[in-house]
Design an enzyme around this catalytic site. Structure first.
Site, PDB file in Angstrom:
ATOM      1  N   LYS A 115      66.116 -15.684   6.947  1.00 24.32           N
ATOM      2  CA  LYS A 115      65.221 -14.626   7.414  1.00 24.32           C
ATOM      3  C   LYS A 115      66.013 -13.339   7.517  1.00 24.32           C
ATOM      4  CE  LYS A 115      61.204 -13.541   9.311  1.00 24.32           C
ATOM      5  NZ  LYS A 115      61.151 -12.411   8.375  1.00 24.32           N
ATOM      6  N   LYS A 128      71.950 -13.756  14.894  1.00 23.12           N
ATOM      7  CA  LYS A 128      70.817 -13.230  15.667  1.00 23.12           C
ATOM      8  C   LYS A 128      69.736 -14.289  15.837  1.00 23.12           C
ATOM      9  CE  LYS A 128      69.889  -9.068  14.512  1.00 23.12           C
ATOM     10  NZ  LYS A 128      69.373  -7.872  13.821  1.00 23.12           N
ATOM     11  N   LYS A 170      69.619 -10.977   4.115  1.00 21.55           N
ATOM     12  CA  LYS A 170      69.290  -9.544   4.101  1.00 21.55           C
ATOM     13  C   LYS A 170      69.145  -9.111   2.661  1.00 21.55           C
ATOM     14  CE  LYS A 170      68.778  -6.306   7.234  1.00 21.55           C
ATOM     15  NZ  LYS A 170      68.318  -6.475   8.628  1.00 21.55           N
ATOM     16  N   THR A 173      60.924  -4.809  18.099  1.00 24.42           N
ATOM     17  CA  THR A 173      62.377  -4.598  18.235  1.00 24.42           C
ATOM     18  C   THR A 173      62.648  -3.658  19.413  1.00 24.42           C
ATOM     19  OG1 THR A 173      62.516  -4.886  15.847  1.00 24.42           O
ATOM     20  CG2 THR A 173      64.479  -4.074  16.949  1.00 24.42           C
ATOM     21  N   ASN A 199      61.336   3.262  13.730  1.00 24.13           N
ATOM     22  CA  ASN A 199      60.632   2.124  14.340  1.00 24.13           C
ATOM     23  C   ASN A 199      61.290   1.677  15.647  1.00 24.13           C
ATOM     24  OD1 ASN A 199      60.587  -0.960  14.757  1.00 24.13           O
ATOM     25  ND2 ASN A 199      58.730  -0.590  13.592  1.00 24.13           N
ATOM     26  N   SER A 245      58.647 -11.635  14.315  1.00 20.25           N
ATOM     27  CA  SER A 245      58.484 -12.007  12.903  1.00 20.25           C
ATOM     28  C   SER A 245      58.274 -13.522  12.805  1.00 20.25           C
ATOM     29  CB  SER A 245      59.725 -11.631  12.093  1.00 20.25           C
ATOM     30  OG  SER A 245      59.611 -10.322  11.598  1.00 20.25           O
TER      31      SER A 245
HETATM   32  P1  NAD Z   1      63.796   3.618  10.509  1.00 21.78           P
HETATM   33  O1  NAD Z   1      64.086   3.973   9.101  1.00 21.78           O
HETATM   34  O2  NAD Z   1      62.401   3.413  10.968  1.00 21.78           O
HETATM   35  O3  NAD Z   1      64.437   4.720  11.499  1.00 21.78           O
HETATM   36  C1  NAD Z   1      65.775   5.105  11.481  1.00 21.78           C
HETATM   37  C2  NAD Z   1      65.894   6.341  12.367  1.00 21.78           C
HETATM   38  O4  NAD Z   1      67.266   6.697  12.520  1.00 21.78           O
HETATM   39  C3  NAD Z   1      65.188   7.572  11.823  1.00 21.78           C
HETATM   40  O5  NAD Z   1      64.617   8.319  12.878  1.00 21.78           O
HETATM   41  C4  NAD Z   1      66.346   8.372  11.200  1.00 21.78           C
HETATM   42  O6  NAD Z   1      66.068   9.763  11.130  1.00 21.78           O
HETATM   43  C5  NAD Z   1      67.425   8.079  12.204  1.00 21.78           C
HETATM   44  N1  NAD Z   1      68.777   8.283  11.731  1.00 21.78           N
HETATM   45  C6  NAD Z   1      69.344   7.844  10.568  1.00 21.78           C
HETATM   46  N2  NAD Z   1      70.637   8.237  10.513  1.00 21.78           N
HETATM   47  C7  NAD Z   1      70.877   8.918  11.662  1.00 21.78           C
HETATM   48  C8  NAD Z   1      72.012   9.565  12.200  1.00 21.78           C
HETATM   49  N3  NAD Z   1      73.180   9.575  11.539  1.00 21.78           N
HETATM   50  N4  NAD Z   1      71.899  10.173  13.416  1.00 21.78           N
HETATM   51  C9  NAD Z   1      70.750  10.170  14.096  1.00 21.78           C
HETATM   52  N5  NAD Z   1      69.643   9.566  13.638  1.00 21.78           N
HETATM   53  C10 NAD Z   1      69.708   8.948  12.439  1.00 21.78           C
HETATM   54  O7  NAD Z   1      64.697   2.338  10.804  1.00 21.78           O
HETATM   55  P2  NAD Z   1      64.518   1.254  11.946  1.00 21.78           P
HETATM   56  O8  NAD Z   1      63.693   0.163  11.420  1.00 21.78           O
HETATM   57  O9  NAD Z   1      64.154   1.942  13.226  1.00 21.78           O
HETATM   58  O10 NAD Z   1      66.012   0.711  12.041  1.00 21.78           O
HETATM   59  C11 NAD Z   1      67.033   1.359  12.796  1.00 21.78           C
HETATM   60  C12 NAD Z   1      68.166   0.380  13.018  1.00 21.78           C
HETATM   61  O11 NAD Z   1      67.662  -0.776  13.695  1.00 21.78           O
HETATM   62  C13 NAD Z   1      68.843  -0.149  11.758  1.00 21.78           C
HETATM   63  O12 NAD Z   1      70.199  -0.381  12.028  1.00 21.78           O
HETATM   64  C14 NAD Z   1      68.142  -1.477  11.517  1.00 21.78           C
HETATM   65  O13 NAD Z   1      68.920  -2.365  10.762  1.00 21.78           O
HETATM   66  C15 NAD Z   1      67.964  -1.947  12.942  1.00 21.78           C
HETATM   67  N6  NAD Z   1      66.919  -2.950  13.152  1.00 21.78           N
HETATM   68  C16 NAD Z   1      65.619  -2.712  12.814  1.00 21.78           C
HETATM   69  C17 NAD Z   1      64.651  -3.677  13.063  1.00 21.78           C
HETATM   70  C18 NAD Z   1      63.195  -3.440  12.794  1.00 21.78           C
HETATM   71  O14 NAD Z   1      62.380  -4.292  13.185  1.00 21.78           O
HETATM   72  N7  NAD Z   1      62.797  -2.352  12.195  1.00 21.78           N
HETATM   73  C19 NAD Z   1      65.026  -4.905  13.626  1.00 21.78           C
HETATM   74  C20 NAD Z   1      66.359  -5.130  13.972  1.00 21.78           C
HETATM   75  C21 NAD Z   1      67.301  -4.124  13.736  1.00 21.78           C
END
Ligand code: NAD
Length: 412
Positions: A66, A90, A102, A186, A217, A346
């Site tokens: 996953k 995780k 991934k 999340t 997100n 999920s």
């Molecule tokens: P996303 O694309 O929805 O949002 C990412 C955000 O981070 C955006 O607002 C972007 O502008 C900002 N960003 C990117 N680089 C940046 C920087 N250098 N400084 C400040 N802001 C910055 O992505 P997401 O789904 O929210 O994921 C964010 C993190 O969480 C990632 O590391 C991802 O692997 C992790 N994650 C996401 C989920 C999920 O369910 N979406 C689950 C577990 C972990």
């Protein structure tokens, strides 16, 4: 140090402390399957562009693999390998019957049209059709992807297999078998772990302040849910800038702003502009890095003033910063625990798909909160038992489950 080297460095610290048997360690330091594919996509200008996509299955010891799919210009196999390994740990920490994987495509989704994104997503699904499957490997959203891309993957995969298979992917729109509560899950998990950690540390949440890096997100939902639990969010940011408001950011207003403003905070007037480094080093109770990896390096770590860091993003703290934060007495709720709410819901989505029966949001949230509180307690217990950080305690929590599963299953 590359991202995968950072995974191995932490793995080795935990494996030594736990005394992980050598054969099991050898099985966990390498991914089980690595697929790299190239696929041509017709762009809007009539030219064909060849994209590179990855799917790396780190392990399937606890169940089908996953893990999310990331679209970003710097996606590479080392990064995907690290993220896949983290998914193994995780899922084990969260108590889910899943292994870890991934995927990703090296592309810049912000510069692509919806049509180009759809054709690229379908071409990638086709390239990975032998890897994906509801009982084999189940993708989900990550940076740069969301429910729209998951719907395309589900549709393309179902077409290829000639049957309706919603359980091949999670994070889908609700009308296509998505789960209520998945989108915010999340961030919801980040909120639960923040509250659990605050209870242990004796921080009064009603007087607490938070800074959240990243407003996608995870960051957006975490900020909103912290706010609903009376934690004052004083700073938020995205890749276009950071904003500070001593009286508290109006998070709902910021969300409305971003939704109308091409998904970015640029030009937001609900706080004074500050730098990214200023946000990370604010004097707050909790810092939530929820943007991307390697944000807290050694230099930043020395300047951190927060008592608690809850890692919404994957790998936001560099390996070299770990010991600095430990010595400074900063409690870090590690990514493999802190952001496991997403994969937990999920899993609930997949269960609902397999049953063809769907739960109310309150039911999903209650199950989620219970799973997160249980996982937090287990990691806290192991970190105390082994006199180590929550990060190493989380790896040990995962090792205990993986070791049992691997021994029961046996090998050739
Ligand atoms: P996303 O694309 O929805 O949002 C990412 C955000 O981070 C955006 O607002 C972007 O502008 C900002 N960003 C990117 N680089 C940046 C920087 N250098 N400084 C400040 N802001 C910055 O992505 P997401 O789904 O929210 O994921 C964010 C993190 O969480 C990632 O590391 C991802 O692997 C992790 N994650 C996401 C989920 C999920 O369910 N979406 C689950 C577990 C972990």
């Amino acid at each position: 140090m590359s991202m995968y080297e950072a995974v191995l460095a932490r793995f080795n610290v935990a494996a030594k402390l736990y005394n992980l048997p050598e054969d099991i360690a050898a099985m966990l330091v390498v991914p089980q399957k690595q697929v790299k594919a190239t696929f041509p996509v017709m762009m809007d200008n009539g030219k064909v562009q060849v994209f590179e996509g990855y799917r790396i299955v780190h392990s399937t010891y606890l169940g089908p693999s996953k893990g999310g799919i990331r679209y970003a210009p710097d996606v590479n196999d080392d990064e995907v390998k690290a993220l896949a390994a983290w998914m193994t740990y995780k899922c084990a920490v969260a108590g889910l019957p899943y292994g870890g994987a991934k995927g990703g495509i090296t592309c810049d989704p912000r510069k692509m049209s919806v049509g180009e994104l759809e054709r690229m997503t379908r071409a990638y699904t086709n390239a990975m059709a032998e890897v994906f499957g509801p009982t084999k490997d189940i993708p989900a959203p990550d940076m740069g992807t969301g429910k729209r891309e998951m719907a395309w993957i589900m549709d393309e995969f179902s077409k290829i297999k000639r049957e309706y298979l919603p359980g091949v992917v999670t994070g889908k729109p609700i009308t296509l078998g998505g789960s209520r509560g998945r989108e915010a899950a999340t961030g919801r998990g980040v909120m639960i772990h923040t509250i659990e950690a605050m209870k242990k540390l004796g921080i009064d949440r009603k007087k607490a302040t938070a800074a959240v890096q990243g407003f996608g997100n995870v960051g957006m939902n975490a900020a909103q849910l912290l706010h609903t639990r009376a934690i004052k969010v004083v700073a938020i940011s995205d890749y276009t800038g950071a904003f500070y408001n001593e009286k508290g950011i109006d998070v709902d207003k910021a969300i409305q702003y971003v939704k109308k403003n091409n998904n970015v905070l640029q030009g937001f007037t609900g706080g004074e502009p500050i730098s990214n480094e200023e946000l990370l080093t604010l004097d707050v109770d909790v810092l939530v890095p929820a943007a991307t990896q390697n944000q807290i390096n050694e230099e930043i770590a020395h300047k951190i003033k927060a008592k608690l860091i809850v890692e919404g993003a994957n790998g936001p703290t560099e390996y070299q910063a770990d010991h600095i934060l430990n010595e400074m007495g900063v409690t870090v709720v590690p990514d493999i625990l802190a952001n496991s709410g997403g994969v937990t819901v999920s899993y609930f989505e997949w269960v609902q798909n397999q049953m063809g029966h769907y739960w109310k949001e309150e039911e999903v949230n209650a199950k989620h909160d219970f799973a997160m509180e249980t996982a937090f307690e287990q990691v806290w217990f192991n970190s105390k038992q082994y006199k180590t950080s929550l990060r190493i305690g989380a790896y040990i929590t995962a090792f205990k489950k993986l070791e049992k599963a691997i021994r029961y299953r046996g090998q050739y």
